[in-house]
Design a protein around this motif. Structure first.
Motif, PDB file in Angstrom:
ATOM      1  N   VAL A  67       0.847  -1.256  -0.006  1.00 55.44           N
ATOM      2  CA  VAL A  67       0.041  -0.083   0.185  1.00 55.44           C
ATOM      3  C   VAL A  67       0.776   1.204  -0.108  1.00 55.44           C
ATOM      4  N   PRO A  68       0.500   2.355  -0.620  1.00 56.31           N
ATOM      5  CA  PRO A  68       1.115   3.597  -0.803  1.00 56.31           C
ATOM      6  C   PRO A  68       0.594   4.213   0.739  1.00 56.31           C
ATOM      7  N   ILE A  69       1.479   4.994   1.253  1.00 54.47           N
ATOM      8  CA  ILE A  69       0.853   5.797   2.511  1.00 54.47           C
ATOM      9  C   ILE A  69       0.977   7.124   2.034  1.00 54.47           C
ATOM     10  N   PHE A  70       0.164   8.093   1.724  1.00 53.55           N
ATOM     11  CA  PHE A  70      -0.005   9.401   1.323  1.00 53.55           C
ATOM     12  C   PHE A  70       0.005  10.346   2.409  1.00 53.55           C
ATOM     13  N   CYS A  71      -0.615   9.981   3.674  1.00 52.85           N
ATOM     14  CA  CYS A  71      -0.593  10.798   4.867  1.00 52.85           C
ATOM     15  C   CYS A  71      -0.958   9.698   6.003  1.00 52.85           C
ATOM     16  N   GLN A  72      -0.976  10.199   7.215  1.00 50.68           N
ATOM     17  CA  GLN A  72      -1.307   9.394   8.277  1.00 50.68           C
ATOM     18  C   GLN A  72      -2.233  10.228   9.355  1.00 50.68           C
ATOM     19  N   LYS A  73      -2.981   9.457   9.872  1.00 57.16           N
ATOM     20  CA  LYS A  73      -4.203  10.180  11.023  1.00 57.16           C
ATOM     21  C   LYS A  73      -4.054   9.485  12.282  1.00 57.16           C
ATOM     22  N   PRO A  74      -4.142   9.982  13.273  1.00 55.75           N
ATOM     23  CA  PRO A  74      -4.709   9.324  14.572  1.00 55.75           C
ATOM     24  C   PRO A  74      -6.169   8.927  14.582  1.00 55.75           C
ATOM     25  N   GLY A  75      -6.244   7.734  15.192  1.00 54.74           N
ATOM     26  CA  GLY A  75      -7.622   7.122  15.234  1.00 54.74           C
ATOM     27  C   GLY A  75      -7.848   6.164  16.478  1.00 54.74           C
ATOM     28  N   ILE A  91      -4.341   5.443   2.233  1.00 52.58           N
ATOM     29  CA  ILE A  91      -3.735   4.755   0.951  1.00 52.58           C
ATOM     30  C   ILE A  91      -4.539   5.225  -0.360  1.00 52.58           C
ATOM     31  N   GLY A  92      -5.321   6.294  -0.283  1.00 52.75           N
ATOM     32  CA  GLY A  92      -6.234   6.726  -1.228  1.00 52.75           C
ATOM     33  C   GLY A  92      -6.957   7.990  -0.863  1.00 52.75           C
ATOM     34  N   ASN A  93      -7.895   8.401  -1.929  1.00 53.96           N
ATOM     35  CA  ASN A  93      -8.684   9.421  -1.391  1.00 53.96           C
ATOM     36  C   ASN A  93      -9.891   8.893  -0.534  1.00 53.96           C
ATOM     37  N   GLY A  94      -9.858   9.270   0.817  1.00 55.35           N
ATOM     38  CA  GLY A  94     -10.938   8.637   1.750  1.00 55.35           C
ATOM     39  C   GLY A  94     -10.693   7.161   1.965  1.00 55.35           C
ATOM     40  N   GLU A  95      -9.628   6.598   2.007  1.00 54.86           N
ATOM     41  CA  GLU A  95      -9.517   5.172   2.075  1.00 54.86           C
ATOM     42  C   GLU A  95      -8.194   4.973   3.215  1.00 54.86           C
ATOM     43  N   PHE A  96      -8.558   4.592   4.490  1.00 52.74           N
ATOM     44  CA  PHE A  96      -7.596   4.366   5.512  1.00 52.74           C
ATOM     45  C   PHE A  96      -7.480   2.850   5.852  1.00 52.74           C
TER      46      PHE A  96
END
Length: 114
Positions: A67-75, A91-96
């Protein structure tokens, strides 16, 4: 910035074609900088609309995916093969996906925050 439709040459912004070419080069550099990471062996990983299991399931990645990692977010904290993590990878537009299932080689962030 995504371009949804082709624009005629007469619809060039006042900055001119040189600025557009430079913007395209920057976008290419960003795309080239994205790294792909392997999903844990034997795991078919769920992709969700947000950083937690309460978010809708979009699809499931097949075993052996990268998987590509474009950015990361806490959750939500998730326990997986690579420990327990609150980090979710975009990993994509609106995909985590949960970082606990992605072999990044780090317990922390490896990309910018979303």
């Amino acid at each position: 910035m995504a371009i949804d439709e082709a624009r005629p040459e007469t619809d060039v912004p006042p900055a001119g074609p040189a600025v557009l070419a430079e913007a395209g080069a920057v976008a290419s550099d960003v795309a080239a900088a994205v790294r792909y990471y392997p999903v844990a062996p034997g795991v078919a990983l769920h992709v969700r609309t947000g950083p937690g299991t309460q978010y809708d399931l979009i699809r499931t990645l097949p075993v052996g995916s990268r998987v590509p990692i474009f950015c990361q977010k806490p959750g939500q904290a998730v326990k997986g093969p690579y420990g327990t993590s609150r980090i979710w990878d975009n990993i994509g537009n609106g995909e985590f996906v949960s970082d606990a299932y992605v072999r990044t080689g780090s317990d922390g962030y490896v990309a910018i925050r979303c």
